[in-house]
Design an enzyme around this catalytic site. Sequence first.
Site, PDB file in Angstrom:
ATOM      1  N   THR A  58       0.885  -1.258   0.012  1.00 13.75           N
ATOM      2  CA  THR A  58      -0.109   0.073  -0.101  1.00 13.75           C
ATOM      3  C   THR A  58       0.785   1.243   0.257  1.00 13.75           C
ATOM      4  O   THR A  58       2.084   1.398   0.483  1.00 13.75           O
ATOM      5  CB  THR A  58      -1.024   0.088   1.209  1.00 13.75           C
ATOM      6  N   ILE A  59       0.294   2.238  -0.479  1.00 15.05           N
ATOM      7  CA  ILE A  59       1.061   3.481  -0.239  1.00 15.05           C
ATOM      8  C   ILE A  59       0.342   4.021   1.015  1.00 15.05           C
ATOM      9  O   ILE A  59      -0.924   3.990   1.318  1.00 15.05           O
ATOM     10  CB  ILE A  59       0.669   4.639  -1.379  1.00 15.05           C
ATOM     11  N   SER A  60       1.319   4.467   2.182  1.00 18.39           N
ATOM     12  CA  SER A  60       0.713   4.742   3.186  1.00 18.39           C
ATOM     13  C   SER A  60       0.064   6.139   3.365  1.00 18.39           C
ATOM     14  O   SER A  60       0.019   6.839   2.236  1.00 18.39           O
ATOM     15  CB  SER A  60       1.939   5.115   4.357  1.00 18.39           C
ATOM     16  N   HIS A  65       2.930   9.548   6.400  1.00 18.27           N
ATOM     17  CA  HIS A  65       4.004  10.220   5.628  1.00 18.27           C
ATOM     18  C   HIS A  65       4.407  11.491   6.416  1.00 18.27           C
ATOM     19  O   HIS A  65       5.590  11.773   6.437  1.00 18.27           O
ATOM     20  CB  HIS A  65       3.811  10.484   4.062  1.00 18.27           C
ATOM     21  N   ASP A 166      17.047  -6.888   0.052  1.00 18.64           N
ATOM     22  CA  ASP A 166      16.344  -7.020   1.337  1.00 18.64           C
ATOM     23  C   ASP A 166      16.730  -5.943   2.521  1.00 18.64           C
ATOM     24  O   ASP A 166      17.734  -5.646   2.767  1.00 18.64           O
ATOM     25  CB  ASP A 166      16.637  -8.275   1.900  1.00 18.64           C
TER      26      ASP A 166
HETATM   27  N1  SAH Z   1       6.425   3.911   1.682  1.00 19.27           N
HETATM   28  C1  SAH Z   1       5.820   3.123   0.850  1.00 19.27           C
HETATM   29  C2  SAH Z   1       5.151   1.888   1.292  1.00 19.27           C
HETATM   30  C3  SAH Z   1       4.766   0.732   0.841  1.00 19.27           C
HETATM   31  S1  SAH Z   1       4.116  -0.828   1.574  1.00 19.27           S
HETATM   32  C4  SAH Z   1       4.594   3.757   0.267  1.00 19.27           C
HETATM   33  O1  SAH Z   1       4.093   4.758   1.005  1.00 19.27           O
HETATM   34  O2  SAH Z   1       4.202   3.770  -0.907  1.00 19.27           O
HETATM   35  C5  SAH Z   1       5.558  -1.429   2.314  1.00 19.27           C
HETATM   36  C6  SAH Z   1       6.430  -1.877   1.247  1.00 19.27           C
HETATM   37  O3  SAH Z   1       7.600  -2.508   1.750  1.00 19.27           O
HETATM   38  C7  SAH Z   1       6.181  -2.822   0.247  1.00 19.27           C
HETATM   39  O4  SAH Z   1       6.071  -2.320  -0.931  1.00 19.27           O
HETATM   40  C8  SAH Z   1       6.943  -4.176   0.349  1.00 19.27           C
HETATM   41  O5  SAH Z   1       7.078  -4.647  -1.047  1.00 19.27           O
HETATM   42  C9  SAH Z   1       8.124  -3.537   0.976  1.00 19.27           C
HETATM   43  N2  SAH Z   1       8.879  -4.644   1.816  1.00 19.27           N
HETATM   44  C10 SAH Z   1       8.542  -5.496   2.509  1.00 19.27           C
HETATM   45  N3  SAH Z   1       9.371  -6.294   2.840  1.00 19.27           N
HETATM   46  C11 SAH Z   1      10.582  -5.763   2.310  1.00 19.27           C
HETATM   47  C12 SAH Z   1      11.934  -6.158   2.390  1.00 19.27           C
HETATM   48  N4  SAH Z   1      12.496  -7.215   3.163  1.00 19.27           N
HETATM   49  N5  SAH Z   1      12.867  -5.297   1.986  1.00 19.27           N
HETATM   50  C13 SAH Z   1      12.432  -4.252   1.127  1.00 19.27           C
HETATM   51  N6  SAH Z   1      11.098  -4.034   0.957  1.00 19.27           N
HETATM   52  C14 SAH Z   1      10.290  -4.702   1.656  1.00 19.27           C
END
Ligand code: SAH
Length: 273
Positions: A58-60, A65, A166
Amino acid sequence: MAWRSSGATNAELVENLWRNKLITQPLVKSAFLKVDRAHYAPSMAYEDSPQPIGHHATISAPHMHAHAVETLLPFLLPNPDNGHQSTADSAASVIGQAGRPRRVLDIGSGSGYLTHVLAELAGETGVVVGLEHIPALRDLGERNVGKSAEGRALLASGRVRFRVGDGRKGWEEPSPGDAQPGVGGAAAPDVAREHERKDEAGGWDAIHVGAAAAVLHEDLVRQLRCPGRMFIPVAAESSSEQYIWTVDKDEHGGVKKKKLFGVRYVPLTDAPK
Ligand code: SAH
């Protein structure tokens, strides 16, 4: 909060976040005004709530933010050149080493929205890296930033970069001034001095984590600069609750952890097979 800060336009949403004191710093407000959420949220872009972006991500929500940027702000703004004069008049304080360009890591960059906002604040010498473990979301973030002329300039200059990795292990990214190996035909470098220079140039002034960690990953704490700050949601050990923590590293390397408030994020996980 969703019903209180939502707007019909980006400007109205930001104005409502300001009126509700979710954004309190003028520099944060102008950064939010520069980045149109419609480029990042596929639907209901100006609602103050999270929106799906695919791949279970999701986009937070805008207010999350806002909390993240307000919390990290002293570690995002360009450092003054001489340690006396702030380049950001309206900022309460700027914390960092004089003259050193900002380096910011946005883990779980997803839509790329926050990565873009962070780059607006880190200034012309700053570098913001968005890190995703799903290649399609890495590409999505980059594509979304590329929807505006300002965003395309950020990508072209290398001030915004999207990487796959990661996030639990953090990320090592060369500084803009670092020579590329094999480029320029320079004589073999003095290895020790080269290493020292990389240490000085590496690490992160600010780390934002956009997904809930199972633990406060030590690799991330290690990669914080002295001084530096991390904003990270962490799952509680004995319940389904999650809390935002800040981890501050002072100029001597001392670490202080602080629990802020309860939240609900998607988890920081292994990459899907
Ligand atoms: N800041 C983003 C949040 C997206 S949701 C926004 O507001 O658009 C969280 C994100 O974390 C997802 O896109 C997911 O793919 C990513 N994520 C989950 N586990 C992760 C990991 N181990 N390493 C990198 N990204 C990860």
